[in-house]
Motif scaffolding. Structure first.
Motif, PDB file in Angstrom:
ATOM      1  N   GLY A  29     -61.100 -38.103  83.603  1.00 33.83           N
ATOM      2  CA  GLY A  29     -60.363 -37.075  84.333  1.00 33.83           C
ATOM      3  C   GLY A  29     -61.268 -36.285  85.269  1.00 33.83           C
ATOM      4  N   HIS A  30     -62.429 -35.905  84.772  1.00 33.65           N
ATOM      5  CA  HIS A  30     -63.377 -35.168  85.616  1.00 33.65           C
ATOM      6  C   HIS A  30     -63.877 -36.036  86.774  1.00 33.65           C
ATOM      7  CE1 HIS A  30     -63.887 -31.348  83.577  1.00 33.65           C
ATOM      8  NE2 HIS A  30     -63.932 -31.960  82.399  1.00 33.65           N
ATOM      9  N   VAL A  31     -64.151 -37.294  86.489  1.00 33.31           N
ATOM     10  CA  VAL A  31     -64.681 -38.189  87.530  1.00 33.31           C
ATOM     11  C   VAL A  31     -63.643 -38.398  88.637  1.00 33.31           C
ATOM     12  CG1 VAL A  31     -65.400 -40.558  88.010  1.00 33.31           C
ATOM     13  CG2 VAL A  31     -66.323 -39.352  86.025  1.00 33.31           C
ATOM     14  N   ALA A  32     -62.404 -38.675  88.245  1.00 33.31           N
ATOM     15  CA  ALA A  32     -61.357 -38.899  89.247  1.00 33.31           C
ATOM     16  C   ALA A  32     -61.134 -37.655  90.097  1.00 33.31           C
ATOM     17  CB  ALA A  32     -60.052 -39.310  88.557  1.00 33.31           C
ATOM     18  N   GLY A  33     -61.120 -36.490  89.453  1.00 34.18           N
ATOM     19  CA  GLY A  33     -60.964 -35.250  90.208  1.00 34.18           C
ATOM     20  C   GLY A  33     -62.104 -35.035  91.178  1.00 34.18           C
ATOM     21  N   ALA A  34     -63.322 -35.383  90.747  1.00 31.63           N
ATOM     22  CA  ALA A  34     -64.493 -35.228  91.614  1.00 31.63           C
ATOM     23  C   ALA A  34     -64.416 -36.150  92.820  1.00 31.63           C
ATOM     24  CB  ALA A  34     -65.765 -35.505  90.820  1.00 31.63           C
ATOM     25  N   VAL A  35     -63.972 -37.395  92.610  1.00 32.12           N
ATOM     26  CA  VAL A  35     -63.868 -38.347  93.721  1.00 32.12           C
ATOM     27  C   VAL A  35     -62.841 -37.860  94.738  1.00 32.12           C
ATOM     28  CG1 VAL A  35     -63.211 -40.686  94.370  1.00 32.12           C
ATOM     29  CG2 VAL A  35     -64.636 -40.316  92.344  1.00 32.12           C
ATOM     30  N   VAL A  36     -61.694 -37.378  94.258  1.00 35.13           N
ATOM     31  CA  VAL A  36     -60.667 -36.862  95.171  1.00 35.13           C
ATOM     32  C   VAL A  36     -61.203 -35.656  95.938  1.00 35.13           C
ATOM     33  CG1 VAL A  36     -58.410 -35.735  95.284  1.00 35.13           C
ATOM     34  CG2 VAL A  36     -58.736 -37.719  93.804  1.00 35.13           C
ATOM     35  N   GLN A  37     -61.871 -34.747  95.236  1.00 34.56           N
ATOM     36  CA  GLN A  37     -62.438 -33.565  95.888  1.00 34.56           C
ATOM     37  C   GLN A  37     -63.471 -33.954  96.937  1.00 34.56           C
ATOM     38  OE1 GLN A  37     -64.933 -30.928  93.445  1.00 34.56           O
ATOM     39  NE2 GLN A  37     -63.695 -29.214  94.146  1.00 34.56           N
ATOM     40  N   THR A  38     -64.289 -34.961  96.615  1.00 37.56           N
ATOM     41  CA  THR A  38     -65.310 -35.424  97.563  1.00 37.56           C
ATOM     42  C   THR A  38     -64.674 -35.996  98.822  1.00 37.56           C
ATOM     43  OG1 THR A  38     -66.859 -35.919  95.766  1.00 37.56           O
ATOM     44  CG2 THR A  38     -67.241 -37.009  97.874  1.00 37.56           C
ATOM     45  N   LEU A  58     -55.085 -45.644  78.759  1.00 29.98           N
ATOM     46  CA  LEU A  58     -54.623 -45.489  80.142  1.00 29.98           C
ATOM     47  C   LEU A  58     -53.788 -44.231  80.294  1.00 29.98           C
ATOM     48  CD1 LEU A  58     -54.318 -46.534  83.017  1.00 29.98           C
ATOM     49  CD2 LEU A  58     -52.389 -47.935  82.240  1.00 29.98           C
ATOM     50  N   VAL A  59     -52.860 -44.011  79.346  1.00 26.00           N
ATOM     51  CA  VAL A  59     -51.999 -42.824  79.414  1.00 26.00           C
ATOM     52  C   VAL A  59     -52.844 -41.558  79.293  1.00 26.00           C
ATOM     53  CG1 VAL A  59     -50.162 -41.543  78.255  1.00 26.00           C
ATOM     54  CG2 VAL A  59     -49.962 -44.016  78.559  1.00 26.00           C
ATOM     55  N   ASP A  60     -53.797 -41.556  78.359  1.00 25.22           N
ATOM     56  CA  ASP A  60     -54.667 -40.384  78.197  1.00 25.22           C
ATOM     57  C   ASP A  60     -55.489 -40.131  79.450  1.00 25.22           C
ATOM     58  OD1 ASP A  60     -53.703 -40.144  75.638  1.00 25.22           O
ATOM     59  OD2 ASP A  60     -55.444 -41.072  74.682  1.00 25.22           O
ATOM     60  N   SER A  61     -55.989 -41.205  80.048  1.00 26.14           N
ATOM     61  CA  SER A  61     -56.792 -41.063  81.261  1.00 26.14           C
ATOM     62  C   SER A  61     -55.969 -40.476  82.398  1.00 26.14           C
ATOM     63  CB  SER A  61     -57.371 -42.421  81.674  1.00 26.14           C
ATOM     64  OG  SER A  61     -58.246 -42.924  80.685  1.00 26.14           O
ATOM     65  N   LEU A  62     -54.743 -40.952  82.561  1.00 28.19           N
ATOM     66  CA  LEU A  62     -53.873 -40.428  83.618  1.00 28.19           C
ATOM     67  C   LEU A  62     -53.555 -38.955  83.384  1.00 28.19           C
ATOM     68  CD1 LEU A  62     -51.414 -43.443  84.103  1.00 28.19           C
ATOM     69  CD2 LEU A  62     -53.270 -42.727  85.615  1.00 28.19           C
ATOM     70  N   THR A  63     -53.387 -38.579  82.123  1.00 29.58           N
ATOM     71  CA  THR A  63     -53.129 -37.172  81.801  1.00 29.58           C
ATOM     72  C   THR A  63     -54.315 -36.296  82.182  1.00 29.58           C
ATOM     73  OG1 THR A  63     -51.693 -37.803  79.955  1.00 29.58           O
ATOM     74  CG2 THR A  63     -52.566 -35.553  79.947  1.00 29.58           C
ATOM     75  N   MET A  64     -55.506 -36.763  81.879  1.00 27.68           N
ATOM     76  CA  MET A  64     -56.703 -35.996  82.206  1.00 27.68           C
ATOM     77  C   MET A  64     -56.961 -35.960  83.714  1.00 27.68           C
ATOM     78  SD  MET A  64     -57.788 -34.594  79.570  1.00 27.68           S
ATOM     79  CE  MET A  64     -57.279 -34.677  77.848  1.00 27.68           C
ATOM     80  N   VAL A  65     -56.631 -37.045  84.399  1.00 29.42           N
ATOM     81  CA  VAL A  65     -56.740 -37.055  85.861  1.00 29.42           C
ATOM     82  C   VAL A  65     -55.790 -36.020  86.453  1.00 29.42           C
ATOM     83  CG1 VAL A  65     -56.312 -38.408  87.942  1.00 29.42           C
ATOM     84  CG2 VAL A  65     -57.536 -39.435  86.025  1.00 29.42           C
ATOM     85  N   ARG A  66     -54.572 -35.981  85.927  1.00 32.79           N
ATOM     86  CA  ARG A  66     -53.585 -35.008  86.403  1.00 32.79           C
ATOM     87  C   ARG A  66     -54.096 -33.581  86.158  1.00 32.79           C
ATOM     88  NH1 ARG A  66     -49.247 -32.264  84.070  1.00 32.79           N
ATOM     89  NH2 ARG A  66     -47.562 -31.736  85.541  1.00 32.79           N
ATOM     90  N   ARG A  67     -54.730 -33.357  85.021  1.00 34.82           N
ATOM     91  CA  ARG A  67     -55.288 -32.034  84.729  1.00 34.82           C
ATOM     92  C   ARG A  67     -56.335 -31.654  85.770  1.00 34.82           C
ATOM     93  NH1 ARG A  67     -60.036 -30.587  81.801  1.00 34.82           N
ATOM     94  NH2 ARG A  67     -59.942 -28.401  81.126  1.00 34.82           N
ATOM     95  N   SER A  68     -57.205 -32.586  86.122  1.00 30.66           N
ATOM     96  CA  SER A  68     -58.244 -32.302  87.110  1.00 30.66           C
ATOM     97  C   SER A  68     -57.649 -32.022  88.483  1.00 30.66           C
ATOM     98  CB  SER A  68     -59.228 -33.477  87.185  1.00 30.66           C
ATOM     99  OG  SER A  68     -59.943 -33.616  85.989  1.00 30.66           O
ATOM    100  N   LEU A  69     -56.624 -32.787  88.864  1.00 27.69           N
ATOM    101  CA  LEU A  69     -56.005 -32.577  90.166  1.00 27.69           C
ATOM    102  C   LEU A  69     -55.259 -31.246  90.226  1.00 27.69           C
ATOM    103  CD1 LEU A  69     -54.673 -36.186  90.937  1.00 27.69           C
ATOM    104  CD2 LEU A  69     -56.784 -35.097  91.716  1.00 27.69           C
ATOM    105  N   LEU A  70     -54.642 -30.858  89.107  1.00 29.70           N
ATOM    106  CA  LEU A  70     -53.970 -29.553  89.071  1.00 29.70           C
ATOM    107  C   LEU A  70     -54.987 -28.428  89.223  1.00 29.70           C
ATOM    108  CD1 LEU A  70     -51.309 -30.045  86.237  1.00 29.70           C
ATOM    109  CD2 LEU A  70     -50.880 -29.702  88.687  1.00 29.70           C
TER     110      LEU A  70
END
Length: 263
Positions: free
Chosen positions: A116-125, A13-25
Protein backbone atom coordinates in the motif's frame (compact mmCIF):
# COMPACT_ATOMS: atom_id res chain seq x y z
CA UNK A 1 -3.18 -13.62 20.77
CA UNK A 2 -2.39 -12.69 17.17
CA UNK A 3 -4.84 -13.85 14.51
CA UNK A 4 -2.18 -13.74 11.80
CA UNK A 5 -2.42 -16.57 9.30
CA UNK A 6 -0.95 -17.26 5.92
CA UNK A 7 -3.50 -15.65 3.53
CA UNK A 8 -4.52 -17.27 0.30
CA UNK A 9 -3.44 -15.46 -2.90
CA UNK A 10 -6.94 -14.01 -3.35
CA UNK A 11 -6.90 -12.60 0.17
CA UNK A 12 -3.43 -11.16 -0.40
CA UNK A 13 -4.66 -9.34 -3.51
CA UNK A 14 -7.76 -8.01 -1.72
CA UNK A 15 -5.67 -6.88 1.26
CA UNK A 16 -3.16 -5.20 -1.03
CA UNK A 17 -5.88 -3.31 -2.89
CA UNK A 18 -7.34 -2.17 0.43
CA UNK A 19 -3.99 -0.83 1.58
CA UNK A 20 -3.40 0.85 -1.79
CA UNK A 21 -6.78 2.55 -1.44
CA UNK A 22 -5.77 3.71 2.05
CA UNK A 23 -2.58 5.28 0.69
CA UNK A 24 -4.42 7.01 -2.15
CA UNK A 25 -7.03 8.39 0.24
CA UNK A 26 -4.20 9.81 2.34
CA UNK A 27 -2.79 11.55 -0.73
CA UNK A 28 -6.19 13.06 -1.46
CA UNK A 29 -6.81 14.18 2.11
CA UNK A 30 -3.32 15.61 2.62
CA UNK A 31 -2.34 17.16 -0.73
CA UNK A 32 -0.01 19.58 1.07
CA UNK A 33 2.62 16.83 1.43
CA UNK A 34 2.65 16.19 -2.33
CA UNK A 35 2.82 19.92 -3.03
CA UNK A 36 5.70 20.34 -0.59
CA UNK A 37 7.66 17.56 -2.30
CA UNK A 38 7.12 19.18 -5.72
CA UNK A 39 8.35 22.60 -4.61
CA UNK A 40 12.02 21.62 -4.15
CA UNK A 41 12.51 20.20 -7.69
CA UNK A 42 10.71 23.19 -9.18
CA UNK A 43 12.99 25.59 -7.29
CA UNK A 44 16.05 23.80 -8.63
CA UNK A 45 14.58 23.78 -12.14
CA UNK A 46 14.02 27.53 -12.10
CA UNK A 47 17.38 28.18 -10.42
CA UNK A 48 19.43 26.17 -12.88
CA UNK A 49 17.58 27.40 -15.97
CA UNK A 50 17.25 31.11 -15.21
CA UNK A 51 20.29 31.75 -13.00
CA UNK A 52 22.86 29.28 -14.31
CA UNK A 53 21.30 28.18 -17.59
CA UNK A 54 22.95 30.78 -19.79
CA UNK A 55 26.49 29.94 -18.66
CA UNK A 56 25.95 26.18 -18.46
CA UNK A 57 24.16 26.17 -21.80
CA UNK A 58 27.12 27.92 -23.40
CA UNK A 59 29.34 25.19 -21.99
CA UNK A 60 27.19 22.67 -23.84
CA UNK A 61 27.69 24.62 -27.05
CA UNK A 62 24.23 26.18 -27.03
CA UNK A 63 22.14 28.49 -24.88
CA UNK A 64 19.56 28.50 -22.12
CA UNK A 65 17.07 26.45 -24.14
CA UNK A 66 19.68 23.75 -24.73
CA UNK A 67 20.46 23.56 -21.05
CA UNK A 68 16.75 23.31 -20.22
CA UNK A 69 16.53 20.23 -22.44
CA UNK A 70 19.63 18.83 -20.75
CA UNK A 71 18.58 19.40 -17.13
CA UNK A 72 14.93 18.27 -17.21
CA UNK A 73 15.73 14.52 -16.91
CA UNK A 74 17.90 15.18 -13.86
CA UNK A 75 15.14 17.23 -12.24
CA UNK A 76 12.63 14.44 -12.91
CA UNK A 77 14.91 11.92 -11.17
CA UNK A 78 15.40 14.38 -8.31
CA UNK A 79 11.60 14.58 -8.02
CA UNK A 80 11.44 10.82 -7.51
CA UNK A 81 14.13 11.03 -4.84
CA UNK A 82 12.35 13.92 -3.15
CA UNK A 83 9.11 11.94 -3.03
CA UNK A 84 10.98 9.10 -1.33
CA UNK A 85 11.50 11.41 1.63
CA UNK A 86 7.73 11.87 2.00
CA UNK A 87 7.18 8.12 1.82
CA UNK A 88 9.70 7.48 4.59
CA UNK A 89 7.91 10.06 6.74
CA UNK A 90 4.45 8.48 6.28
CA UNK A 91 5.81 5.01 7.02
CA UNK A 92 7.54 6.28 10.17
CA UNK A 93 4.28 7.91 11.25
CA UNK A 94 2.46 4.59 10.91
CA UNK A 95 5.22 2.87 12.87
CA UNK A 96 5.48 5.39 15.71
CA UNK A 97 1.71 5.88 16.07
CA UNK A 98 1.03 2.16 16.39
CA UNK A 99 -0.83 1.75 13.11
CA UNK A 100 1.49 -0.97 11.85
CA UNK A 101 1.36 -2.71 15.23
CA UNK A 102 -2.43 -2.80 14.90
CA UNK A 103 -2.24 -4.23 11.39
CA UNK A 104 0.10 -6.97 12.61
CA UNK A 105 -2.56 -8.24 15.02
CA UNK A 106 -5.07 -8.61 12.18
CA UNK A 107 -5.43 -11.31 9.57
CA UNK A 108 -3.85 -9.18 6.86
CA UNK A 109 -1.20 -10.27 4.41
CA UNK A 110 2.02 -8.76 5.68
CA UNK A 111 3.18 -7.73 2.23
CA UNK A 112 -0.13 -5.88 1.68
CA UNK A 113 0.71 -3.22 4.27
CA UNK A 114 4.02 -2.55 2.57
CA UNK A 115 2.50 -2.70 -0.92
CA UNK A 116 0.00 0.00 0.00
CA UNK A 117 2.77 2.43 0.87
CA UNK A 118 4.75 1.56 -2.26
CA UNK A 119 1.78 2.01 -4.61
CA UNK A 120 0.89 5.33 -3.00
CA UNK A 121 4.49 6.48 -3.35
CA UNK A 122 4.62 5.56 -7.06
CA UNK A 123 1.38 7.46 -7.75
CA UNK A 124 2.64 10.47 -5.79
CA UNK A 125 5.94 10.38 -7.69
CA UNK A 126 4.26 10.27 -11.10
CA UNK A 127 1.92 13.14 -10.16
CA UNK A 128 4.89 15.25 -9.07
CA UNK A 129 6.84 14.41 -12.24
CA UNK A 130 3.90 15.33 -14.48
CA UNK A 131 3.71 18.71 -12.74
CA UNK A 132 7.48 19.25 -13.12
CA UNK A 133 7.35 18.29 -16.80
CA UNK A 134 4.38 20.61 -17.29
CA UNK A 135 6.35 23.53 -15.83
CA UNK A 136 9.32 22.61 -18.03
CA UNK A 137 7.03 22.73 -21.09
CA UNK A 138 5.86 26.18 -20.04
CA UNK A 139 9.51 27.25 -19.83
CA UNK A 140 10.07 26.12 -23.41
CA UNK A 141 11.14 22.49 -23.14
CA UNK A 142 10.12 20.46 -26.18
CA UNK A 143 10.64 16.67 -26.02
CA UNK A 144 11.89 15.73 -29.49
CA UNK A 145 11.08 12.11 -28.71
CA UNK A 146 7.40 12.97 -29.12
CA UNK A 147 4.54 11.26 -27.33
CA UNK A 148 6.10 7.75 -27.61
CA UNK A 149 9.33 9.04 -26.09
CA UNK A 150 7.51 10.77 -23.23
CA UNK A 151 5.44 7.65 -22.49
CA UNK A 152 8.54 5.45 -22.58
CA UNK A 153 10.38 7.88 -20.31
CA UNK A 154 7.54 7.81 -17.81
CA UNK A 155 7.57 4.03 -17.95
CA UNK A 156 11.22 4.09 -16.91
CA UNK A 157 10.46 6.75 -14.29
CA UNK A 158 7.70 4.54 -12.87
CA UNK A 159 10.19 1.68 -12.51
CA UNK A 160 12.66 4.00 -10.78
CA UNK A 161 9.90 5.36 -8.55
CA UNK A 162 8.92 1.79 -7.62
CA UNK A 163 12.50 0.98 -6.63
CA UNK A 164 12.94 4.16 -4.57
CA UNK A 165 9.54 3.55 -2.94
CA UNK A 166 10.67 0.19 -1.56
CA UNK A 167 13.91 1.75 -0.34
CA UNK A 168 12.06 4.63 1.32
CA UNK A 169 9.63 2.21 3.00
CA UNK A 170 12.63 0.38 4.48
CA UNK A 171 14.15 3.70 5.62
CA UNK A 172 10.85 4.70 7.22
CA UNK A 173 10.57 1.41 9.08
CA UNK A 174 14.13 1.50 10.41
CA UNK A 175 13.63 5.06 11.73
CA UNK A 176 12.80 5.48 15.40
CA UNK A 177 11.12 8.84 14.84
CA UNK A 178 9.53 10.92 12.11
CA UNK A 179 12.43 13.37 12.32
CA UNK A 180 14.93 10.60 11.60
CA UNK A 181 12.79 9.39 8.70
CA UNK A 182 12.84 12.87 7.17
CA UNK A 183 16.65 12.94 7.26
CA UNK A 184 17.63 9.43 6.14
CA UNK A 185 16.51 9.83 2.49
CA UNK A 186 18.28 13.18 2.08
CA UNK A 187 21.33 11.65 0.31
CA UNK A 188 18.94 10.44 -2.40
CA UNK A 189 17.90 14.03 -3.08
CA UNK A 190 21.46 15.27 -3.50
CA UNK A 191 22.94 12.23 -5.27
CA UNK A 192 21.67 13.45 -8.68
CA UNK A 193 24.02 16.44 -8.33
CA UNK A 194 26.92 13.97 -8.46
CA UNK A 195 25.70 12.45 -11.72
CA UNK A 196 25.20 13.56 -15.31
CA UNK A 197 21.95 15.26 -14.32
CA UNK A 198 23.24 18.83 -14.29
CA UNK A 199 26.57 18.80 -16.08
CA UNK A 200 28.33 16.19 -18.25
CA UNK A 201 30.47 13.82 -16.20
CA UNK A 202 33.42 14.61 -18.49
CA UNK A 203 33.59 18.12 -16.99
CA UNK A 204 34.26 16.75 -13.48
CA UNK A 205 37.59 16.00 -11.78
CA UNK A 206 38.88 12.46 -12.35
CA UNK A 207 37.79 10.94 -9.03
CA UNK A 208 34.35 12.54 -9.09
CA UNK A 209 33.98 11.66 -12.77
CA UNK A 210 34.54 7.98 -11.95
CA UNK A 211 31.96 8.10 -9.15
CA UNK A 212 29.40 9.90 -11.31
CA UNK A 213 29.85 7.40 -14.13
CA UNK A 214 29.31 4.40 -11.85
CA UNK A 215 26.57 5.55 -9.50
CA UNK A 216 22.93 4.43 -10.11
CA UNK A 217 21.38 7.76 -11.08
CA UNK A 218 23.62 8.44 -14.08
CA UNK A 219 22.35 5.59 -16.33
CA UNK A 220 18.81 6.34 -15.16
CA UNK A 221 19.13 9.99 -16.15
CA UNK A 222 20.82 9.15 -19.46
CA UNK A 223 18.01 6.73 -20.31
CA UNK A 224 15.28 9.26 -19.56
CA UNK A 225 17.21 11.98 -21.41
CA UNK A 226 17.57 9.82 -24.52
CA UNK A 227 13.87 8.92 -24.55
CA UNK A 228 12.73 12.52 -24.08
CA UNK A 229 15.11 14.01 -26.61
CA UNK A 230 14.69 11.25 -29.17
CA UNK A 231 18.35 10.25 -29.16
CA UNK A 232 19.32 6.54 -29.20
CA UNK A 233 19.71 4.95 -25.77
CA UNK A 234 22.51 2.35 -25.70
CA UNK A 235 21.34 -1.07 -24.56
CA UNK A 236 24.05 -1.05 -21.88
CA UNK A 237 22.74 2.22 -20.43
CA UNK A 238 19.15 0.98 -20.37
CA UNK A 239 20.29 -2.31 -18.86
CA UNK A 240 22.23 -0.53 -16.12
CA UNK A 241 19.28 1.74 -15.33
CA UNK A 242 16.83 -1.15 -15.01
CA UNK A 243 19.40 -3.34 -13.27
CA UNK A 244 20.09 -0.72 -10.60
CA UNK A 245 16.35 -0.20 -10.15
CA UNK A 246 15.80 -3.93 -9.70
CA UNK A 247 18.63 -4.18 -7.18
CA UNK A 248 17.42 -1.19 -5.14
CA UNK A 249 13.84 -2.54 -5.17
CA UNK A 250 14.97 -5.99 -4.05
CA UNK A 251 17.11 -4.66 -1.21
CA UNK A 252 14.35 -2.30 -0.08
CA UNK A 253 11.74 -5.07 -0.18
CA UNK A 254 13.84 -7.58 1.76
CA UNK A 255 14.82 -5.04 4.43
CA UNK A 256 11.29 -3.65 4.76
CA UNK A 257 9.73 -7.09 5.07
CA UNK A 258 12.32 -8.17 7.62
CA UNK A 259 11.73 -5.06 9.71
CA UNK A 260 7.96 -5.50 9.48
CA UNK A 261 8.30 -8.99 10.93
CA UNK A 262 10.73 -8.11 13.71
CA UNK A 263 10.00 -4.56 14.91
Amino acid sequence: MSTLAVPRPTHTLVDSLTMVRRSLLRLRRYPSLTIMLIVLPLIFLLLFVYVLGGTLGAGLGGGRADYLAYVVPGILIMTAASTAQGTAITVAMDMTEGVVARFRTMSIARVAVLTGHVAGAVVQTLIAQVVVLGVALLLGFRPDGGVPGVLAAFGVLAVIGFALAWLSVALGMVSRSVETASNLPMPLVFLPFLSSGFVPTTSMPAGLQWFAAHQPFTPMIETVRGLLTGTPVPASTLGLALGWAALVALIGYLVARRLYETR
